[in-house]
Scaffold this motif. Structure first.
Motif, PDB file in Angstrom:
ATOM      1  N   GLN A  31       0.822  -1.208   0.000  1.00  0.00           N
ATOM      2  CA  GLN A  31       0.000   0.000   0.000  1.00  0.00           C
ATOM      3  C   GLN A  31       0.857   1.259   0.000  1.00  0.00           C
ATOM      4  N   TRP A  33       0.086   5.313   1.058  1.00  0.00           N
ATOM      5  CA  TRP A  33      -0.902   6.174   1.686  1.00  0.00           C
ATOM      6  C   TRP A  33      -0.550   7.639   1.481  1.00  0.00           C
ATOM      7  N   GLY A  60      -4.230   4.517  -0.386  1.00  0.00           N
ATOM      8  CA  GLY A  60      -5.165   5.004   0.620  1.00  0.00           C
ATOM      9  C   GLY A  60      -5.002   6.490   0.847  1.00  0.00           C
ATOM     10  N   ARG A  90      -8.404   2.890  -1.021  1.00  0.00           N
ATOM     11  CA  ARG A  90      -8.752   2.749   0.391  1.00  0.00           C
ATOM     12  C   ARG A  90      -8.961   4.130   1.009  1.00  0.00           C
TER      13      ARG A  90
END
Length: 263
Positions: A31, A33, A60, A90
Motif C-alpha cells: 500500500q 498512503w 489510501g 482505500r
C-alpha cells in the motif's frame, strides 16, 4: 497476513508523487498512503494519479476531512476512483484538524454527529443504496449513485478518542490510528473498535490500520520495520504503514530499506 505500506506526505511537492509511487510498488509495498493535510495537496486527485501511474499497489487517503466535502460529492468521487481501479483504493474519513476546519470556514459544533451521519451516508451510497436523510448536518433527498462500484472500497474511519474509535467499529470498515502512540494505546484502540462492532452486531471484515513513524536516517530501518510489523500484528494490526519523521518526512529511505530486506 499483515499488510505493509508507506506514506507520501504532502510535505513533499506533488510532482514527486509519480516516482515515489512507482518506487514503492517496485519495492514490494502492498500500500501507498497519502495525507490530505490543509492546505497542501488534494487527497482524491493525488490518489487517482498514483493509481494511474502504478499497476498493483493499493492507494489510501488517510484521511479525508468530512467537513470539507458534501457527502454526495465524496461518494461520487470515491465511487469513480474505485470503478477505475477496482480493489485498489482505500479511503479514510475523519474529523480533520479542527483548527484547519475553522480556517476553511467548515468547522461544526458537533464533529461526532457529522462523522456519524457522513460516514453512514457515504457508505450507503457506495453500496448502491438510495439515501434519503434529514440529519443535523447531512441532508440528502432521494440520492442514488448511477455508477456505484461493483465492489465497494472499505470506508475506514480515522480516530484517536474512544468515541470516534467506537464509531469506527460501529459503522466503518476499519479504523486508522496515526503514529506516535504507545502499544497500550494501540491495543486499546483496536479493542474499542471491536466493542463498537459487537454492539452493532457486525461480523463483516474490518481493518485495523496503524501508522508508524521512523527516522529515515536510521541505519537499521529494515530491522525496525520488521520489528514494528511483528509487534503490532501481535496486538491486532492488519495494516502497518510507515512514514518518515520530521523534518524531511522523506519516504525514499523507507522504500529503499523495504526493498533490501532480507538481502
Amino acid at each position: 497476513m499483515t499488510a505493509a505500506g508507506v506514506v507520501f506526505t504532502p510535505k513533499s511537492p506533488p510532482e514527486r508523487l509519480r516516482e515515489v509511487a512507482r518506487a514503492a510498488e517496485a519495492a514490494g509495498f502492498a500500500q501507498l498512503w497519502l495525507w490530505e493535510d490543509c492546505f497542501y495537496e488534494g487527497g482524491l486527485t493525488s490518489a487517482t494519479a498514483a493509481l494511474a501511474w502504478t499497476e498493483r499497489i493499493e492507494v489510501g487517503v488517510g484521511l479525508l476531512p468530512v467537513p470539507l466535502r458534501n457527502p454526495a460529492l465524496a461518494a461520487m468521487e470515491i465511487a469513480t476512483v474505485a470503478r477505475m481501479f477496482p480493489g485498489r483504493f482505500r479511503p479514510a474519513l475523519g474529523h480533520g484538524n479542527l483548527e484547519w476546519m475553522e480556517q476553511a470556514g467548515a468547522r461544526v459544533s458537533s464533529p461526532m454527529t457529522l462523522l456519524r451521519e457522513y460516514t453512514t451516508a457515504v457508505r450507503d451510497l457506495l453500496h448502491g443504496r438510495t439515501v434519503d436523510v434529514e440529519g443535523r448536518y447531512v441532508r440528502l433527498s432521494d440520492v442514488t449513485l448511477d455508477w456505484p462500484p461493483a465492489s465497494p472500497p472499505p470506508v475506514i474511519v480515522g480516530g484517536r478518542g474512544p468515541k470516534t474509535v467506537r464509531l469506527a467499529g460501529e459503522i466503518g470498515d476499519g479504523v486508522l490510528l496515526d503514529a506516535g502512540f504507545a502499544l497500550d494505546k494501540v491495543r486499546d484502540v483496536f479493542a474499542t473498535a471491536a466493542e463498537g462492532r459487537t454492539a452493532a452486531g457486525r461480523g463483516d471484515p474490518f481493518d485495523n490500520v496503524v501508522f508508524v513513524e521512523l527516522d529515515p536516517t536510521s541505519a537499521d530501518l529494515a530491522a525496525q520495520m520488521d520489528e514494528s510489523i511483528a509487534t503490532l500484528s501481535g496486538i491486532g494490526a492488519d495494516t502497518v504503514v510507515f512514514h518518515g519523521a520530521e523534518p524531511s518526512f522523506d519516504p525514499e529511505p523507507l522504500i529503499a530499506a523495504w526493498e533490501t530486506r532480507g538481502t
